[in-house]
Design a protein around this motif. Structure first.
Motif, PDB file in Angstrom:
ATOM      1  N   LEU A 118      -3.471  -3.290  -2.894  1.00  0.00           N
ATOM      2  CA  LEU A 118      -3.164  -2.884  -1.520  1.00  0.00           C
ATOM      3  C   LEU A 118      -2.258  -1.663  -1.565  1.00  0.00           C
ATOM      4  CD1 LEU A 118      -2.230  -6.358   0.072  1.00  0.00           C
ATOM      5  CD2 LEU A 118      -4.442  -5.175   0.202  1.00  0.00           C
ATOM      6  N   THR A 119      -2.460  -0.741  -0.638  1.00  0.00           N
ATOM      7  CA  THR A 119      -1.583   0.435  -0.537  1.00  0.00           C
ATOM      8  C   THR A 119      -1.049   0.551   0.886  1.00  0.00           C
ATOM      9  OG1 THR A 119      -3.501   1.847  -0.137  1.00  0.00           O
ATOM     10  CG2 THR A 119      -2.672   1.746  -2.389  1.00  0.00           C
ATOM     11  N   SER A 120       0.169   1.034   0.997  1.00  0.00           N
ATOM     12  CA  SER A 120       0.846   1.105   2.292  1.00  0.00           C
ATOM     13  C   SER A 120       0.554   2.411   3.010  1.00  0.00           C
ATOM     14  CB  SER A 120       2.359   0.980   2.082  1.00  0.00           C
ATOM     15  OG  SER A 120       2.866   2.189   1.491  1.00  0.00           O
ATOM     16  N   VAL A 200      -0.352 -10.571   2.705  1.00  0.00           N
ATOM     17  CA  VAL A 200       1.086 -10.313   2.805  1.00  0.00           C
ATOM     18  C   VAL A 200       1.504 -10.360   4.266  1.00  0.00           C
ATOM     19  CG1 VAL A 200       2.961  -8.735   2.185  1.00  0.00           C
ATOM     20  CG2 VAL A 200       0.856  -8.761   0.824  1.00  0.00           C
ATOM     21  N   SER A 201       2.648 -10.948   4.530  1.00  0.00           N
ATOM     22  CA  SER A 201       3.235 -10.953   5.877  1.00  0.00           C
ATOM     23  C   SER A 201       4.741 -10.815   5.732  1.00  0.00           C
ATOM     24  CB  SER A 201       2.883 -12.240   6.628  1.00  0.00           C
ATOM     25  OG  SER A 201       3.382 -13.368   5.940  1.00  0.00           O
ATOM     26  N   PHE A 212       4.033  -4.357   6.347  1.00  0.00           N
ATOM     27  CA  PHE A 212       3.438  -5.307   5.400  1.00  0.00           C
ATOM     28  C   PHE A 212       2.286  -6.117   5.999  1.00  0.00           C
ATOM     29  CE2 PHE A 212       7.509  -4.837   3.054  1.00  0.00           C
ATOM     30  CZ  PHE A 212       6.987  -4.612   1.775  1.00  0.00           C
ATOM     31  N   SER A 213       1.844  -5.785   7.210  1.00  0.00           N
ATOM     32  CA  SER A 213       0.769  -6.570   7.805  1.00  0.00           C
ATOM     33  C   SER A 213      -0.494  -6.463   6.962  1.00  0.00           C
ATOM     34  CB  SER A 213       0.487  -6.098   9.238  1.00  0.00           C
ATOM     35  OG  SER A 213       0.066  -4.745   9.239  1.00  0.00           O
ATOM     36  N   SER A 214      -1.125  -7.600   6.732  1.00  0.00           N
ATOM     37  CA  SER A 214      -2.348  -7.649   5.937  1.00  0.00           C
ATOM     38  C   SER A 214      -3.089  -8.921   6.319  1.00  0.00           C
ATOM     39  CB  SER A 214      -2.022  -7.692   4.437  1.00  0.00           C
ATOM     40  OG  SER A 214      -3.177  -7.871   3.669  1.00  0.00           O
ATOM     41  N   PRO A 215      -4.361  -8.833   6.730  1.00  0.00           N
ATOM     42  CA  PRO A 215      -5.205  -7.631   6.769  1.00  0.00           C
ATOM     43  C   PRO A 215      -4.597  -6.511   7.623  1.00  0.00           C
ATOM     44  CG  PRO A 215      -6.480  -9.621   7.146  1.00  0.00           C
ATOM     45  CD  PRO A 215      -5.052 -10.017   7.218  1.00  0.00           C
ATOM     46  N   PRO A 216      -5.026  -5.266   7.350  1.00  0.00           N
ATOM     47  CA  PRO A 216      -4.377  -4.107   7.958  1.00  0.00           C
ATOM     48  C   PRO A 216      -4.429  -4.126   9.476  1.00  0.00           C
ATOM     49  CG  PRO A 216      -6.480  -3.496   6.983  1.00  0.00           C
ATOM     50  CD  PRO A 216      -6.189  -4.877   6.505  1.00  0.00           C
ATOM     51  N   LEU A 221      -0.959  -2.617   5.453  1.00  0.00           N
ATOM     52  CA  LEU A 221      -1.470  -2.379   4.110  1.00  0.00           C
ATOM     53  C   LEU A 221      -2.984  -2.231   4.114  1.00  0.00           C
ATOM     54  CD1 LEU A 221       0.695  -5.080   2.280  1.00  0.00           C
ATOM     55  CD2 LEU A 221       1.084  -2.602   2.314  1.00  0.00           C
ATOM     56  N   LEU A 222      -3.474  -1.320   3.283  1.00  0.00           N
ATOM     57  CA  LEU A 222      -4.907  -1.049   3.186  1.00  0.00           C
ATOM     58  C   LEU A 222      -5.445  -1.631   1.891  1.00  0.00           C
ATOM     59  CD1 LEU A 222      -7.453   0.450   4.237  1.00  0.00           C
ATOM     60  CD2 LEU A 222      -6.682   2.444   2.919  1.00  0.00           C
ATOM     61  N   LEU A 223      -6.538  -2.404   1.959  1.00  0.00           N
ATOM     62  CA  LEU A 223      -7.185  -2.972   0.770  1.00  0.00           C
ATOM     63  C   LEU A 223      -7.974  -1.879   0.061  1.00  0.00           C
ATOM     64  CD1 LEU A 223      -7.972  -5.511  -0.889  1.00  0.00           C
ATOM     65  CD2 LEU A 223      -9.944  -5.754   0.647  1.00  0.00           C
ATOM     66  N   THR A 224      -7.578  -1.540  -1.146  1.00  0.00           N
ATOM     67  CA  THR A 224      -8.273  -0.490  -1.914  1.00  0.00           C
ATOM     68  C   THR A 224      -9.062  -1.044  -3.091  1.00  0.00           C
ATOM     69  OG1 THR A 224      -6.269  -0.077  -3.195  1.00  0.00           O
ATOM     70  CG2 THR A 224      -6.628   1.289  -1.245  1.00  0.00           C
TER      71      THR A 224
END
Length: 478
Positions: A118-120, A200-201, A212-216, A221-224
């Protein structure tokens, strides 16, 4: 000495020919004779010194080879009776435990195991603050059902601070700060395998909750990269693994996956299963022979050589916890001692011992308490051991010290003195050359003064007139 440059000087200044000196060859016999007579004894000593130093170098090299051979015997799987070869090693390699069925296996690798990434959102600097600095708890929920949390304090609300806090927590997720064309990002990397996928939360600071919200969502955060297991088949039977080291339905066969594709693994008898032992014996014998030769070449090293050789021989006796059934000492596996301190190997007995009791043979050479034969030999040759490079040099140097070791400097001094004498002689002949040049200059002046004489003394030169006195007399008598 290289006299080519001096010879060229002699050739340029031809007046030396008047004195029978056509080159430095006229002086060389004198120097050569003196050097031969006065340094013959030193040369003999020099030869002895060089032989001894060369032998010491060979001994040091042999010790290094023995260290390498002993280290190999301490590695796991050194005595496996099975070997696995791969038709496409860039796709998969394998290892086989004792009892694995021998034969050919077709391995198809459909996908490799990988971890989630994940990338921010981008920040201008890794040190820019994110949020107000209020205490925040970041929670990681894994697909396996495990969860973990990380506290972000007021001093950690930068990309660098958050990465450090996550790494300190050691929760199975590594964090780093990466740069891009648009700035800096926080990168979160999970361990390989689908079971290590995570979300992540955050609770606490509102800005960090969005960060830190995920899913974006928003600036989350972006799933890479998606977490996944390795998957494939062996002879049509499927396998799945959370890492790229995979066990299979074939008992004892383990795969090391490196790329997708197809390969054939062949499991068969290991033709080199005894090679590690024979290499060790060869290296041991070379060290013993090198030390023996060194002691014979220089008697001052004799006692030291014997001490070192005996110490190495004693290392061949394993500790009480070494070995196994029918493999308690080297003789049990076909290795015997010779009268000269070297070892001999009965290859048939060695191979039979490894085939019937590979674990016992392995334990004879290495144990967890480091009392195996290879362990004890390594203690001799590793740093701090009596046969380590540093200690061998320290031990050998005083024993080998003698006037012969300073012979090179002595001979150099002698040759330098002789060459100085030669240069002095050349300087004397140089003075004669200057006198000749002066006489030629006077002859040229006379030629110019008498240039209009009908007989033409011009161009003859004073020395030319001296060489042809009849012509000179006829000219001056007019």
């Amino acid at each position: 000495m290289d006299t080519s440059s001096l010879n060229s000087i002699f050739a340029y200044y031809s007046p030396y020919g008047l004195y029978g000196l056509n080159s430095t060859s006229s002086l060389s016999p004198l120097s050569a004779t003196q050097r031969s007579q006065e340094s013959s004894g030193i040369s003999a000593l020099s030869g002895s010194s060089r032989t001894t130093v060369s032998s010491l170098g060979k001994a040091l090299s042999a010790v290094a080879d023995l260290q390498t051979a002993a280290e190999k015997l301490t590695q796991p799987g050194s005595f496996s009776s099975l070997a696995v070869s791969s038709s496409t090693s860039g796709v998969v390699k394998g290892s086989a435990a004792e009892g694995t069925a021998q034969g050919a296996y077709t391995v198809k690798v459909d996908q490799l195991a990988q971890g989630q990434v994940l990338t921010s959102a981008t920040q201008g600097s890794k040190y820019d603050t994110v949020g107000s600095g209020a205490d925040t708890k970041v929670t990681f929920q894994f697909a396996s059902g495990r969860s973990a949390s990380v506290d972000i304090g007021g001093g950690d609300n930068t990309l660098k601070g958050m990465a450090d806090a996550i790494n300190r927590a050691d929760i199975g997720v590594s964090a780093s700060v990466v740069s891009s064309a648009n700035g800096y990002q926080l990168k979160l990397s999970g361990e390989s395998g689908a079971g290590n996928a995570f979300t992540v939360s955050a609770s606490g600071d509102a800005t960090l909750q969005g960060f830190f919200s995920s899913p974006p969502g928003g600036n989350g955060l972006l799933l890479t990269q998606q977490a996944q297991d390795a998957q494939g088949t062996v002879n049509g039977s499927a396998f799945t693994s959370g890492t790229n080291t995979a066990t299979t339905s074939v008992e004892g066969l383990t795969l090391k996956l490196t790329a997708t594709g197809t390969s054939t693994l062949s499991v068969g008898a290991n033709p080199d299963q005894a090679k590690a032992v024979t290499d060790f014996v060869d290296a041991y014998n070379t060290v013993q022979n090198s030390l023996s030769s060194l002691g014979k070449e220089y008697t001052g090293f004799g006692l030291t050589s014997s001490f070192l050789r005996n110490g190495l021989a004693n290392a061949l006796t394993p500790g009480q916890d070494a070995g196994g059934d029918n493999a308690r000492k080297l003789a049990d596996i076909g290795i015997s001692s010779n009268a000269n301190g070297t070892l001999s190997v009965d290859n048939n007995k060695l191979k039979a011992a490894i085939t019937s009791n590979p674990d016992g043979v392995a334990k004879l050479f290495t144990t967890t308490s480091e009392q195996g034969v290879a362990n004890r030999v390594l203690a001799q040759v590793d740093s701090g051991g009596s046969l380590s490079v540093d200690n061998l040099l320290k031990t050998a140097a005083p024993s080998l010290a003698s006037p012969s070791f300073s012979s090179d400097s002595l001979q150099s001094s002698l040759v330098g003195s002789l060459l100085s004498q030669q240069q002095s002689l050349l300087s004397q002949y140089g003075s004669l050359g200057s006198l000749t040049a002066s006489l030629n200059s006077t002859g040229q002046l006379l030629s110019n003064l008498l240039g209009n004489s009908s007989g033409g003394l011009g161009g003859l030169g004073l020395l030319g007139g001296l060489n042809n006195p009849g012509l000179a007399n006829s000219l001056f008598s007019r």
